[in-house]
Design an enzyme around this catalytic site. Structure first.
Site, mmCIF file in Angstrom:
data_model
loop_
_atom_site.group_PDB
_atom_site.id
_atom_site.type_symbol
_atom_site.label_atom_id
_atom_site.label_comp_id
_atom_site.label_asym_id
_atom_site.label_seq_id
_atom_site.Cartn_x
_atom_site.Cartn_y
_atom_site.Cartn_z
ATOM 1 C CG HIS A 57 36.362 40.522 37.964
ATOM 2 N ND1 HIS A 57 36.881 40.571 39.234
ATOM 3 C CD2 HIS A 57 36.353 41.784 37.495
ATOM 4 C CE1 HIS A 57 37.162 41.830 39.527
ATOM 5 N NE2 HIS A 57 36.859 42.591 38.495
ATOM 6 C CG ASP B 287 35.938 46.675 31.223
ATOM 7 O OD1 ASP B 287 35.705 47.882 31.418
ATOM 8 O OD2 ASP B 287 36.856 46.065 31.786
#
Ligand code: CMC
Length: 428
Positions: free
Chosen positions: A305, A362
């Site tokens: 991320h 996700d």
């Protein structure tokens, strides 16, 4: 106020250092160009604060996410999506009166304009649902011209409720079109998540009764996606809004930005990756070796991320939620085992540890969506429904600003120097 000094070419300038409520610091360079003639270059914006915002706080180093000061863990446990949406948009948990009013507006606007139903017929049945969603959100605006562009409080609330409510009706209608089934009208007695499940899975001759456990899992999924500060799609919404474009146009652009596989599209890519591993019979270790091979161009989807250099707190909640919903629905999904195994391998592999790559939102969300019965091509649409409050709230911050200032970055030009036009017959 503290300052930061820039020295260049024998000159120096002081710039104010801004402090956020969580003691984050940023150098205010808004006068950099006028004072020095210089600009900054930060491709990908990893070091650039594009705005001051009071909506969401993230500390990526320790894995903290809060909406309006409330920890994501508490909201996921105790709140509903509609309540969280109000919180994100308006800054406070709603009173009972405010919640009821908003709820009534969501019910009032749940049905899309009847003529919009004809628009669906104009799309090929296999059109990507994110393309339909983006187009249809702009279409909502065309069917409500009386509220477009007007900026009083009441119209804002109506627009926000209409958008939040209809995005789920559009998503369900898209699914129905894909499945070759008649579109279902919303039912006023259902709450937000239940109504979505009804519009997705009821057919005219067989209405489902939405399962409360499934509705709870869906609520959690949506809450966890409700905002995430200045990510790619939210920055897009703000960018479009800064030109004075209306809420529907701004959010429609956000949907397009979310579509990409490095952003919201990653929830599809994760399940495709897990399926590939399952079908090939490859072990997670072998897959990991491929990911680490720089020539392979493979990434471990659902990992890493831009902001989190630690666990994404949403992934921990979703991992637990996946366990709970699969157990409750008595589903044995082999993809969950593969995901857990991949995570174990990654967390003890120096490639991932050194780069601080951890599971993101996700990684487990697709397992929950599969369990609920959402088809793969609708996953990113589900993310978009969840992100709606964040986009609306960010739109509101721009909209409420005392002076509208268009977002217009600069660039460092690297092209040709001036040259004269060459007539067509003299070109090599
Ligand atoms: N698998 C393997 N290697 C990775 C991964 C990954 N998922 N993510 C980053 N790396 C490596 C990358 O190759 C690079 O290595 P090196 O330094 O040797 O060149 C290093 O880690 C830094 O990567 P980066 O691309 O500079 O990091 P970034 O902050 O620009 O990218 C990211 C963040 C999310 C785009 C990236 O981690 C990624 O592509 N992850 C997979 C896609 C994904 O899951 N996206 C969903 C993001 S969360 C939901 C959302 O907000 O949309």
């Amino acid at each position: 106020m503290s300052t930061a000094r820039l020295e260049y070419n024998g000159q120096s300038w002081d710039f104010p250092v801004i402090e956020g409520t969580e003691k984050e610091h940023g150098i205010d360079i808004s006068e950099l160009r006028s004072k020095t003639g210089l600009i900054t270059l930060d491709e990908g914006y990893g070091n650039t604060g594009s705005c001051q915002s009071a909506i969401t706080y993230i500390d990526g180093d320790i894995g903290i996410l809060r909406y309006r000061g409330y920890p994501i863990e508490q909201l996921a446990e105790h709140s509903t999506f509609v309540e969280t949406a109000w919180l994100v948009i308006y800054g406070q948990l709603p009173t009972e009166k405010q919640r009821q009013r908003f709820s009534d507006l969501l019910t009032k606007y749940a049905m899309i304009h009847e003529s919009m139903r004809n628009h669906f017929q104009g799309f090929p049945t296999n059109a990507p649902p994110m393309a339909i969603l983006s187009a249809m959100i702009n279409a909502i605006g065309c069917f409500t011209p009386e509220v477009l562009g007007s900026d009083n409080e009441l119209n804002f609330e109506e627009n926000a409720a209409r958008l939040l409510s209809q995005v789920r009706s559009i998503a369900a209608a898209t699914f129905k079109m894909n499945a070759g089934q008649p579109m279902m009208y919303p039912r006023p007695e259902y709450k937000y998540a239940e109504n979505f499940l009804h519009m997705m899975f009821s057919v005219p001759n067989a209405r489902i009764t939405p399962d409360p456990e499934v509705a709870r899992a869906l609520n959690q999924f949506l809450i966890l996606h409700a905002d995430h500060e200045q990510n790619c799609s939210t920055s897009t919404v703000r960018m479009v809004a800064s030109s004075g474009a209306n809420m529907y146009a701004s959010v429609s652009a956000g949907v397009s930005a979310l579509w990409g596989p490095l952003h919201g599209g990653a929830n599809v890519a994760v399940v495709e990756m897990l399926e590939d591993i399952r079908k090939s019979g490859m072990t997670p270790q072998v897959y990991m070796e491929k990911v680490k091979d720089k020539n392979s161009n493979l990434r471990l989807m659902g990992f890493g991320h831009r902001v989190y250099r630690n666990f994404d707190p949403r992934s921990r909640i979703l991992q637990k939620a996946a366990d709970i919903i699969l157990t409750k629905l008595k589903i044995n999904d082999p993809l969950l085992d593969i995901a857990r195994h991949l995570e174990d391998v990654a967390l003890s592999d120096s490639y991932f540890v050194d780069r601080k790559l951890y599971p993101n939102v996700d990684f487990y969300s697709g397992i929950i969506l599969r369990a609920i019965g959402i088809p793969l091509n609708m996953f990113t649409v589900m993310f978009a429904i969840g992100r709606m409050p964040g986009w609306i709230a960010n739109y509101k911050e721009i909209h409420d600003a005392t002076r509208l200032k268009i977002n217009r970055p600069r660039q460092i030009y690297t092209g040709e120097l001036i040259r004269d036009y060459i007539p067509r017959d003299q070109r090599m």
